[in-house]
Design a protein around this motif. Structure first.
Motif, PDB file in Angstrom:
ATOM      1  N   ARG A  13      -6.916   1.112   1.060  1.00 46.41           N
ATOM      2  CA  ARG A  13      -6.846  -0.121   1.858  1.00 46.41           C
ATOM      3  C   ARG A  13      -8.223  -0.779   1.922  1.00 46.41           C
ATOM      4  O   ARG A  13      -8.338  -2.004   1.818  1.00 46.41           O
ATOM      5  CB  ARG A  13      -6.296   0.183   3.259  1.00 46.41           C
ATOM      6  CG  ARG A  13      -4.800   0.508   3.232  1.00 46.41           C
ATOM      7  CD  ARG A  13      -4.217   0.743   4.616  1.00 46.41           C
ATOM      8  NE  ARG A  13      -4.426   2.073   5.136  1.00 46.41           N
ATOM      9  CZ  ARG A  13      -3.658   3.137   4.866  1.00 46.41           C
ATOM     10  NH1 ARG A  13      -2.613   3.017   4.069  1.00 46.41           N
ATOM     11  NH2 ARG A  13      -3.919   4.317   5.393  1.00 46.41           N
ATOM     12  N   ARG A  61       3.666  -1.677   4.016  1.00 47.31           N
ATOM     13  CA  ARG A  61       2.882  -0.531   4.525  1.00 47.31           C
ATOM     14  C   ARG A  61       1.403  -0.858   4.679  1.00 47.31           C
ATOM     15  O   ARG A  61       0.820  -1.548   3.850  1.00 47.31           O
ATOM     16  CB  ARG A  61       2.993   0.717   3.639  1.00 47.31           C
ATOM     17  CG  ARG A  61       4.393   1.288   3.557  1.00 47.31           C
ATOM     18  CD  ARG A  61       4.351   2.714   2.983  1.00 47.31           C
ATOM     19  NE  ARG A  61       5.674   3.263   2.846  1.00 47.31           N
ATOM     20  CZ  ARG A  61       6.390   3.724   3.859  1.00 47.31           C
ATOM     21  NH1 ARG A  61       5.890   3.704   5.087  1.00 47.31           N
ATOM     22  NH2 ARG A  61       7.599   4.201   3.659  1.00 47.31           N
ATOM     23  N   PHE A 117       0.860  -1.182   0.000  1.00 47.17           N
ATOM     24  CA  PHE A 117       0.000   0.000   0.000  1.00 47.17           C
ATOM     25  C   PHE A 117       0.893   1.227   0.000  1.00 47.17           C
ATOM     26  O   PHE A 117       1.902   1.236   0.692  1.00 47.17           O
ATOM     27  CB  PHE A 117      -0.925   0.020   1.229  1.00 47.17           C
ATOM     28  CG  PHE A 117      -2.012  -1.023   1.154  1.00 47.17           C
ATOM     29  CD1 PHE A 117      -3.042  -0.884   0.236  1.00 47.17           C
ATOM     30  CD2 PHE A 117      -1.981  -2.134   1.985  1.00 47.17           C
ATOM     31  CE1 PHE A 117      -4.048  -1.850   0.150  1.00 47.17           C
ATOM     32  CE2 PHE A 117      -2.983  -3.097   1.901  1.00 47.17           C
ATOM     33  CZ  PHE A 117      -4.014  -2.955   0.985  1.00 47.17           C
ATOM     34  N   PRO A 118       0.563   2.278  -0.736  1.00 51.38           N
ATOM     35  CA  PRO A 118      -0.604   2.323  -1.596  1.00 51.38           C
ATOM     36  C   PRO A 118      -0.492   1.349  -2.781  1.00 51.38           C
ATOM     37  O   PRO A 118       0.598   1.153  -3.305  1.00 51.38           O
ATOM     38  CB  PRO A 118      -0.624   3.776  -2.089  1.00 51.38           C
ATOM     39  CG  PRO A 118       0.802   4.233  -1.998  1.00 51.38           C
ATOM     40  CD  PRO A 118       1.348   3.533  -0.800  1.00 51.38           C
TER      41      PRO A 118
HETATM   42 NA    NA Z   1      -0.135   2.949   2.698  1.00 50.91          NA
END
Ligand code: NA
Ligand code: DGP
Ligand code: NA
Length: 210
Positions: free
Chosen positions: A80, A101, A46-47
């Motif tokens: 997310r 992440r 992520f992203p």
């Molecule tokens: Na992120």
């Protein structure tokens, strides 16, 4: 042996840290190792820049668009959320996910801008909780020395110092902290140890948390 507990789910493993802490190389190495060991595993990040929301984030990070700090925060969170059901499906089907992440980045980076920390946490409520959070620990100064930063918005020493402070206040005793300044192979070895340990627990039927 209880049948139920041996029908195992995958583990949700999250890697966090400052930009240039080595997270991305380490998640690649970990993925390769687990895959070669015959585990069902996927590497996520992520992203996720491949979705529509992800493209807006990517453009913001590249300084090609401007957005209010709250608005970009919610986009990272939405990014997310849009992967949540797939994530749950994968875990239930027994696939371990190594995620580069997650919500902690959301809270650490946005609160480093001065946004209220509780406001930052709110949109993350209801996402799947990780089984393990590994923090690759490096000082902002050391990270900045690593071949320099790219052109992305947050890759600046002064800002990374604030992010480091935010991470420090988010950390709890369940996080595994690994010294990211060790040799790449040593970081890899330590990472494997904590991850294999976590996977054992999940395979013993630990319920998936929210
Ligand atoms: Na992120
Ligand atoms: P990466 O692709 O891991 O290099 O992440 C891109 C940048 O975006 C990096 O500086 C970390 C930051 N970032 C990642 N997730 C979030 C988030 O949820 N919110 C904010 N504000 N920043 C994030
Ligand atoms: Na980055």
């Amino acid at each position: 042996e209880n049948k139920e507990s041996s029908s195992s789910r995958g583990a949700l493993i999250v890697l966090e840290g400052l930009d240039r802490c080595g997270k991305t190389s380490q998640s690649g190495r970990l993925y390769k190792y687990l895959d070669e060991q015959g585990h069902s595993v996927e590497s996520w990040r992520f992203p996720d820049r491949n979705t529509g929301v992800g493209q807006m984030i990517s453009s913001y990070l590249a300084n090609k668009s401007q957005l209010d700090d709250h608005a970009i925060h919610l986009l990272f969170s939405a990014n997310r959320w849009e992967k949540r059901s797939l994530m749950e499906e994968k875990l239930k089907s027994g696939t371990t996910l190594i995620v580069d992440r997650y919500s902690y980045s959301g809270v650490a980076f946005s609160s480093a801008k001065g946004l209220d920390i509780e406001w930052c946490k709110a949109p993350e409520i209801g996402l799947l909780a990780p089984d393990l959070v590994v923090y690759l620990d490096i000082s902002p100064e050391k990270a900045a020395e690593r071949g320099g930063y790219g052109d992305e918005r947050y890759e600046q020493l002064e800002f990374q110092k604030k992010v480091a402070g935010s991470y420090l206040s988010l950390r709890d005793s369940s996080w595994k902290v690994i010294d990211a300044t060790l040799l790449i192979e040593d970081v890899e070895k330590k990472l494997r140890e904590v991850v294999l340990d976590c996977m054992m627990t999940c395979h013993k039927g630990k319920p998936m948390s929210q």
